[in-house]
Design an enzyme around this catalytic site. Structure first.
Site, PDB file in Angstrom:
ATOM      1  N   CYS A  13      -4.308   1.475  -4.736  1.00  0.00           N
ATOM      2  CA  CYS A  13      -3.823   0.370  -5.564  1.00  0.00           C
ATOM      3  C   CYS A  13      -5.050  -0.367  -6.106  1.00  0.00           C
ATOM      4  O   CYS A  13      -6.107   0.230  -6.263  1.00  0.00           O
ATOM      5  CB  CYS A  13      -2.872  -0.536  -4.785  1.00  0.00           C
ATOM      6  SG  CYS A  13      -3.631  -1.488  -3.448  1.00  0.00           S
ATOM      7  N   ASN A  16      -6.633  -2.698  -2.450  1.00  0.00           N
ATOM      8  CA  ASN A  16      -6.469  -2.050  -1.148  1.00  0.00           C
ATOM      9  C   ASN A  16      -6.168  -3.044  -0.024  1.00  0.00           C
ATOM     10  O   ASN A  16      -6.636  -2.885   1.095  1.00  0.00           O
ATOM     11  CB  ASN A  16      -7.714  -1.230  -0.807  1.00  0.00           C
ATOM     12  CG  ASN A  16      -7.519  -0.272   0.360  1.00  0.00           C
ATOM     13  OD1 ASN A  16      -8.447  -0.015   1.113  1.00  0.00           O
ATOM     14  ND2 ASN A  16      -6.324   0.263   0.523  1.00  0.00           N
ATOM     15  N   CYS A  18      -2.698  -4.703  -0.257  1.00  0.00           N
ATOM     16  CA  CYS A  18      -1.239  -4.901  -0.267  1.00  0.00           C
ATOM     17  C   CYS A  18      -0.492  -3.570  -0.353  1.00  0.00           C
ATOM     18  O   CYS A  18      -0.043  -3.029   0.654  1.00  0.00           O
ATOM     19  CB  CYS A  18      -0.817  -5.806  -1.433  1.00  0.00           C
ATOM     20  SG  CYS A  18      -1.441  -7.496  -1.335  1.00  0.00           S
ATOM     21  N   ARG A  19      -0.381  -3.033  -1.553  1.00  0.00           N
ATOM     22  CA  ARG A  19       0.475  -1.867  -1.759  1.00  0.00           C
ATOM     23  C   ARG A  19      -0.026  -0.597  -1.087  1.00  0.00           C
ATOM     24  O   ARG A  19       0.735   0.090  -0.397  1.00  0.00           O
ATOM     25  CB  ARG A  19       0.660  -1.622  -3.266  1.00  0.00           C
ATOM     26  CG  ARG A  19       1.510  -2.658  -3.959  1.00  0.00           C
ATOM     27  CD  ARG A  19       1.464  -2.501  -5.477  1.00  0.00           C
ATOM     28  NE  ARG A  19       0.186  -2.940  -6.024  1.00  0.00           N
ATOM     29  CZ  ARG A  19      -0.124  -2.898  -7.326  1.00  0.00           C
ATOM     30  NH1 ARG A  19       0.757  -2.401  -8.185  1.00  0.00           N
ATOM     31  NH2 ARG A  19      -1.295  -3.330  -7.760  1.00  0.00           N
ATOM     32  N   SER A  20      -1.288  -0.257  -1.284  1.00  0.00           N
ATOM     33  CA  SER A  20      -1.772   1.018  -0.744  1.00  0.00           C
ATOM     34  C   SER A  20      -1.835   1.040   0.782  1.00  0.00           C
ATOM     35  O   SER A  20      -1.468   2.061   1.384  1.00  0.00           O
ATOM     36  CB  SER A  20      -3.119   1.415  -1.366  1.00  0.00           C
ATOM     37  OG  SER A  20      -4.101   0.430  -1.184  1.00  0.00           O
ATOM     38  N   ASP A 135       2.855  -5.239  -8.163  1.00  0.00           N
ATOM     39  CA  ASP A 135       1.916  -5.886  -7.248  1.00  0.00           C
ATOM     40  C   ASP A 135       2.562  -7.153  -6.669  1.00  0.00           C
ATOM     41  O   ASP A 135       2.907  -8.074  -7.416  1.00  0.00           O
ATOM     42  CB  ASP A 135       0.646  -6.259  -8.007  1.00  0.00           C
ATOM     43  CG  ASP A 135      -0.471  -6.731  -7.092  1.00  0.00           C
ATOM     44  OD1 ASP A 135      -0.221  -6.900  -5.877  1.00  0.00           O
ATOM     45  OD2 ASP A 135      -1.591  -6.930  -7.599  1.00  0.00           O
TER      46      ASP A 135
END
Length: 214
Positions: A13, A16, A18-20, A135
């Site tokens: 993401c 690195n 939150c999402r990933s 995001d």
């Protein structure tokens, strides 16, 4: 047949945090549940360096923990040289997809980059945002929950794709090894035939050559 090398998947993401890392935790859990520990390696990274060395966002950790996922994460930036040892690079949105493909050293490496939600059969690519995982950084807990739901919905399809790749890799390796064994067998047979021919020639030229058998 030798043990196959691990199949390596990296989620990417922006920062690195939150999402990933959420996708990494979820997919590692599903791979473990499928009995793929040791056969699949999972990690994550960001397209930029803003949070290198930081842990995951507190809200991401809270949502993961609430849903039973473990994580132990330190943020880092994705490097172009990593393509060589990765099998799949999973982008969390289309911006990451384009950036990663532009970073790839070869067309083969660029083809390793896929959108996570492309593995969700129920995802509507024509909807607002397409196949992006939004995001959640500037949102609240609900945004992180929605992010997790999207990740979970795509993880099953991604796992199926990885299992299929592992099966194909194992089949190809088995065929190669069987072909090698077949070649070795043929060479042994030819060697034995040559030895017999040499023995026959020696007998034909020996002291008993031309004599009738007794």
């Amino acid at each position: 047949m030798r043990d196959p090398s691990p199949y390596r998947v990296c989620f990417v993401c922006t920062g690195n945090i939150c999402r990933s890392p959420m996708a990494e935790s979820v997919f590692r859990f599903h791979a473990g549940e499928a009995g793929l520990d040791g056969r699949v390696e999972v990690d994550s990274a960001g397209t930029g360096p803003w949070h290198e060395g930081d842990g995951a966002d507190r809200r991401a950790i809270d949502v993961l923990t609430a849903h039973g996922y473990e994580q132990d994460h330190i943020a880092r930036q994705f490097r172009a040289e990593w393509f060589g040892h990765l099998d799949l690079v999973i982008a969390l949105d289309s911006g990451h997809l384009h950036e990663l493909r532009a970073l790839a050293p070869t067309p083969h490496d660029a083809a390793k980059v896929r959108l996570l939600r492309s593995y969700d059969p129920d995802a509507d690519q024509d909807a607002l945002g397409g196949l992006d995982v939004p995001d959640p950084y500037f949102g609240g807990t609900d945004d992180f929950e929605e992010c997790l739901e999207m990740i979970e919905a795509a993880s099953g399809g991604l796992l199926d794709a990885v299992v299929a790749a592992l099966d194909a890799e194992g089949t190809a390796e088995k065929v190669t090894e069987e072909a090698a064994r077949g070649t070795e067998g043929a060479e042994s047979a030819r060697s034995a035939e040559h030895m017999q021919d040499a023995q026959d020639a020696q007998d034909a030229d020996g002291p008993d050559a031309g004599k009738e058998p007794v």
